[in-house]
Structure formats: structure tokens, C-alpha cells
Design a protein around this motif. Sequence first.
Motif, PDB file in Angstrom:
ATOM      1  N   PHE A 237     -13.544  -3.738   4.928  1.00 55.31           N
ATOM      2  CA  PHE A 237     -12.791  -4.065   6.450  1.00 55.31           C
ATOM      3  C   PHE A 237     -11.576  -3.382   6.188  1.00 55.31           C
ATOM      4  N   ASP A 238     -11.183  -3.642   4.637  1.00 61.86           N
ATOM      5  CA  ASP A 238      -9.851  -3.369   4.604  1.00 61.86           C
ATOM      6  C   ASP A 238      -8.743  -2.146   3.489  1.00 61.86           C
ATOM      7  N   PRO A 239      -8.954  -0.782   4.507  1.00 63.07           N
ATOM      8  CA  PRO A 239      -9.084   0.466   3.689  1.00 63.07           C
ATOM      9  C   PRO A 239      -7.195   0.521   3.189  1.00 63.07           C
ATOM     10  N   VAL A 240      -6.742  -0.260   4.202  1.00 58.63           N
ATOM     11  CA  VAL A 240      -5.418  -0.361   3.301  1.00 58.63           C
ATOM     12  C   VAL A 240      -5.299  -0.779   2.308  1.00 58.63           C
ATOM     13  N   GLN A 241      -5.993  -2.028   2.159  1.00 57.13           N
ATOM     14  CA  GLN A 241      -5.820  -2.641   0.509  1.00 57.13           C
ATOM     15  C   GLN A 241      -6.428  -1.718  -0.525  1.00 57.13           C
ATOM     16  N   LEU A 242      -7.168  -1.311  -0.059  1.00 57.52           N
ATOM     17  CA  LEU A 242      -7.413  -0.659  -1.407  1.00 57.52           C
ATOM     18  C   LEU A 242      -6.870   0.570  -1.426  1.00 57.52           C
ATOM     19  N   LEU A 243      -6.278   1.252  -0.087  1.00 57.29           N
ATOM     20  CA  LEU A 243      -5.481   2.776  -0.544  1.00 57.29           C
ATOM     21  C   LEU A 243      -4.030   2.383  -1.471  1.00 57.29           C
ATOM     22  N   ILE A 244      -4.342   0.922  -1.517  1.00 57.06           N
ATOM     23  CA  ILE A 244      -2.300   0.881  -1.701  1.00 57.06           C
ATOM     24  C   ILE A 244      -3.033  -0.133  -3.671  1.00 57.06           C
ATOM     25  N   ALA A 245      -4.052  -0.647  -3.712  1.00 57.70           N
ATOM     26  CA  ALA A 245      -4.746  -1.075  -4.948  1.00 57.70           C
ATOM     27  C   ALA A 245      -4.928  -0.274  -6.172  1.00 57.70           C
ATOM     28  N   GLN A 246      -5.292   0.572  -5.538  1.00 62.17           N
ATOM     29  CA  GLN A 246      -6.285   1.535  -6.828  1.00 62.17           C
ATOM     30  C   GLN A 246      -5.218   2.943  -6.684  1.00 62.17           C
ATOM     31  N   THR A 247      -3.989   2.816  -6.045  1.00 57.02           N
ATOM     32  CA  THR A 247      -3.183   3.784  -6.207  1.00 57.02           C
ATOM     33  C   THR A 247      -1.664   3.744  -6.808  1.00 57.02           C
ATOM     34  N   SER A 248      -0.864   4.996  -7.293  1.00 58.39           N
ATOM     35  CA  SER A 248       0.739   4.822  -7.532  1.00 58.39           C
ATOM     36  C   SER A 248       1.489   2.946  -6.353  1.00 58.39           C
ATOM     37  N   LEU A 249       0.662   3.632  -5.531  1.00 60.51           N
ATOM     38  CA  LEU A 249       1.744   2.966  -4.097  1.00 60.51           C
ATOM     39  C   LEU A 249       1.890   1.128  -4.936  1.00 60.51           C
ATOM     40  N   ARG A 250       0.606   0.775  -5.161  1.00 57.01           N
ATOM     41  CA  ARG A 250       0.938  -0.598  -6.238  1.00 57.01           C
ATOM     42  C   ARG A 250       1.680  -1.273  -6.452  1.00 57.01           C
ATOM     43  N   ASP A 251       2.753  -0.384  -7.021  1.00 56.99           N
ATOM     44  CA  ASP A 251       4.129  -0.585  -7.289  1.00 56.99           C
ATOM     45  C   ASP A 251       5.593  -0.324  -6.564  1.00 56.99           C
ATOM     46  N   ASN A 252       5.111   0.212  -5.248  1.00 61.27           N
ATOM     47  CA  ASN A 252       6.356   0.169  -4.588  1.00 61.27           C
ATOM     48  C   ASN A 252       5.822  -1.017  -3.301  1.00 61.27           C
ATOM     49  N   LYS A 253       7.064  -1.818  -3.839  1.00 59.41           N
ATOM     50  CA  LYS A 253       7.014  -3.075  -3.081  1.00 59.41           C
ATOM     51  C   LYS A 253       7.954  -3.327  -1.862  1.00 59.41           C
ATOM     52  N   LYS A 254       9.004  -2.345  -1.631  1.00 59.12           N
ATOM     53  CA  LYS A 254       9.063  -2.094  -0.320  1.00 59.12           C
ATOM     54  C   LYS A 254       7.782  -1.920   0.540  1.00 59.12           C
ATOM     55  N   LEU A 255       6.850  -0.982   0.748  1.00 62.29           N
ATOM     56  CA  LEU A 255       6.139  -0.533   1.065  1.00 62.29           C
ATOM     57  C   LEU A 255       4.881  -2.096   1.223  1.00 62.29           C
ATOM     58  N   LYS A 256       4.747  -2.285   0.145  1.00 62.10           N
ATOM     59  CA  LYS A 256       3.988  -3.288   0.359  1.00 62.10           C
ATOM     60  C   LYS A 256       4.063  -4.909   1.189  1.00 62.10           C
ATOM     61  N   GLU A 257       5.911  -5.003   1.405  1.00 64.35           N
ATOM     62  CA  GLU A 257       6.437  -5.964   2.149  1.00 64.35           C
ATOM     63  C   GLU A 257       5.934  -5.676   3.717  1.00 64.35           C
ATOM     64  N   ASP A 258       6.535  -4.349   3.806  1.00 63.16           N
ATOM     65  CA  ASP A 258       6.831  -3.721   5.098  1.00 63.16           C
ATOM     66  C   ASP A 258       5.153  -4.189   5.836  1.00 63.16           C
ATOM     67  N   ILE A 259       3.879  -3.532   5.253  1.00 64.32           N
ATOM     68  CA  ILE A 259       2.615  -3.892   5.025  1.00 64.32           C
ATOM     69  C   ILE A 259       2.266  -5.388   5.657  1.00 64.32           C
ATOM     70  N   PHE A 260       3.003  -5.906   4.336  1.00 64.28           N
ATOM     71  CA  PHE A 260       2.409  -7.022   4.435  1.00 64.28           C
ATOM     72  C   PHE A 260       2.957  -8.130   6.156  1.00 64.28           C
ATOM     73  N   ARG A 261       4.265  -7.705   6.217  1.00 63.65           N
ATOM     74  CA  ARG A 261       5.561  -8.404   7.730  1.00 63.65           C
ATOM     75  C   ARG A 261       4.304  -7.789   8.554  1.00 63.65           C
ATOM     76  N   SER A 262       3.619  -6.765   8.581  1.00 66.79           N
ATOM     77  CA  SER A 262       3.278  -6.166  10.223  1.00 66.79           C
ATOM     78  C   SER A 262       1.703  -6.399  10.026  1.00 66.79           C
ATOM     79  N   ARG A 263       1.185  -7.087   9.146  1.00 69.47           N
ATOM     80  CA  ARG A 263      -0.242  -7.705   9.124  1.00 69.47           C
ATOM     81  C   ARG A 263       0.190  -9.342   9.602  1.00 69.47           C
TER      82      ARG A 263
END
Length: 261
Positions: free
Chosen positions: A50-76
Motif C-alpha cells: 500500500f505504501d510505495p513511499v516507505q519502500l522507496l525510502i527504505a531501499q535507497t540512500s534516502l533512508r539517511d536523509n533525516k530532514k526528508l523523512k521528518e517532512d514526510i512523516f509530518r505530512s503523513r
Amino acid sequence: MSYSSPVIRTIHHFACSGGTLISKCIQAMHRTVVISEVHPHYVSYNFNSFDPVQLLIAQTSLRDNKKLKEDIFRSRVRECASIARQTNANLVLRDHTQSDYFRTKNRDEIVNKSTLLDVISLDFEVHSLVTIRNPLEVYLSLKNNNWDGAISNFSEYCYRLCMMTEHYKIRNIPIMRYEDFCLDPTEFLKSVCKILYLEFNPDFEKNFYRIPMTGNSGRGRDESLKTIKQLPPKYYPSELLLEASVSNAFQKIASEFRYQI
């Protein structure tokens, strides 16, 4: 955060401390939904169609981007809050507090804070609650579940528990005991409802055990346990009791929160 910011509730506790059972009872309150074990920073890669965003972040170097994760989390979270308002429900976030204090063996690497509160306080008026349990009971359960990898001994667990309770006390967040919940669930939950601005449901005991919730490491897994009561104390090995007797961190917790060996 503006004065008219929407309201959200949070609950915080460590693993094996009775948090799942308490969280189920909170969700059993009128018009309340609990989203269980959330944290802005840790994204796992597992089946989630159901959540391609989680899969995208978890399987790439984006998982190390703290600000991006916080922004997405806040949006969710904002989206969840909007859905809750539309359905006339009170939203409660159950923090994965363990992630703030037990991700590293080196205590000097712990940033003593609530990541969840720091992130969502930008958008919401937040009402929060912390629950704790006798460290002796919790530590033995952690070891039984093989979840003690980040700590070397009982005193280290108590040290991190002290860090957590001191931080939330500075934020003026109430800290309540799991043991008091077991002794008188009704009065305990009435107090919880006052703190979190929820509507108490006197019939919570009729269905709390049917509520699905992540984190079912203890008795919450057994639907045959339909009553809330204090379980018999675990057997404390003599070496654990000796360590507790000389642990300054345990003595501090025991004195402040009325625990005894």
C-alpha cells in the motif's frame, strides 16, 4: 505552532512495560483511535503493497536523509489527523520511544529527547503521557525476548530509563505507573482521559482485548485474558537483585516511583 493548531495526543513508554495493554484500553475510549509504534526516523523495508513511499525510502540512500523523512512523516501525521477529524475521532500516536534510547550500545550517542514530539509539535497542540513499569520486571522480559542487545546490564537499562523520565519531566509530561493501572484500571484510565482530553468509556473492559495493536510482546497476545490484573512477580535471580542493590540509577527510579526490590 499557532494558538488554533489542531490537537493530537501521544503516549510514550519502553518495550515490555505494559504499553500495549494500556494502549488497547486507550483505544477503547469513546471516539478514539491509536496509531501504534510510530517514529520519524526509522523506516524498515518489508512487504507493504500500500505504501510505495516507505519502500522507496527504505531501499535507497534516502533512508539517511533525516530532514526528508521528518517532512514526510509530518505530512503523513497531518493526513491522519485530517481523516480523524472527518470521522469525528480523537487521534493518539503511540511513540516507539525505544528507538530514541536503545538504538546504540554507546549511551554517549543517545540524544536525550522525544523525536516524535519535536517533529509533530511544529503542527499540533500536543497532549502527552508517559507510562513506566518496575525495571526489574521489564529487564527480565527484555532478556527473555532477546531485546537487550543495546544494553550491557540491568544498571544500564535503569540509567536510560532515568534519562527518559528526566526528559519528559522537563517537558511537564505526566508519568504514570503500569502497576497502578493493573490495580485500578478504571481510575487509571479516567486520569488518562483527563490528561489526553478523551471521553472515558466505562465499558472499555468489554472489548479492549479484541483491539489489534502492534507490539504484543506480553499477555496482550492472548485474547483469553479478558481481565486486567497484576500478574505474579517474576523470579528475580540473586545476581540481578545484587546489581539492583548497588545501582544508583535503579535506586533513583525506585525512590521516585515507589518500586522495591
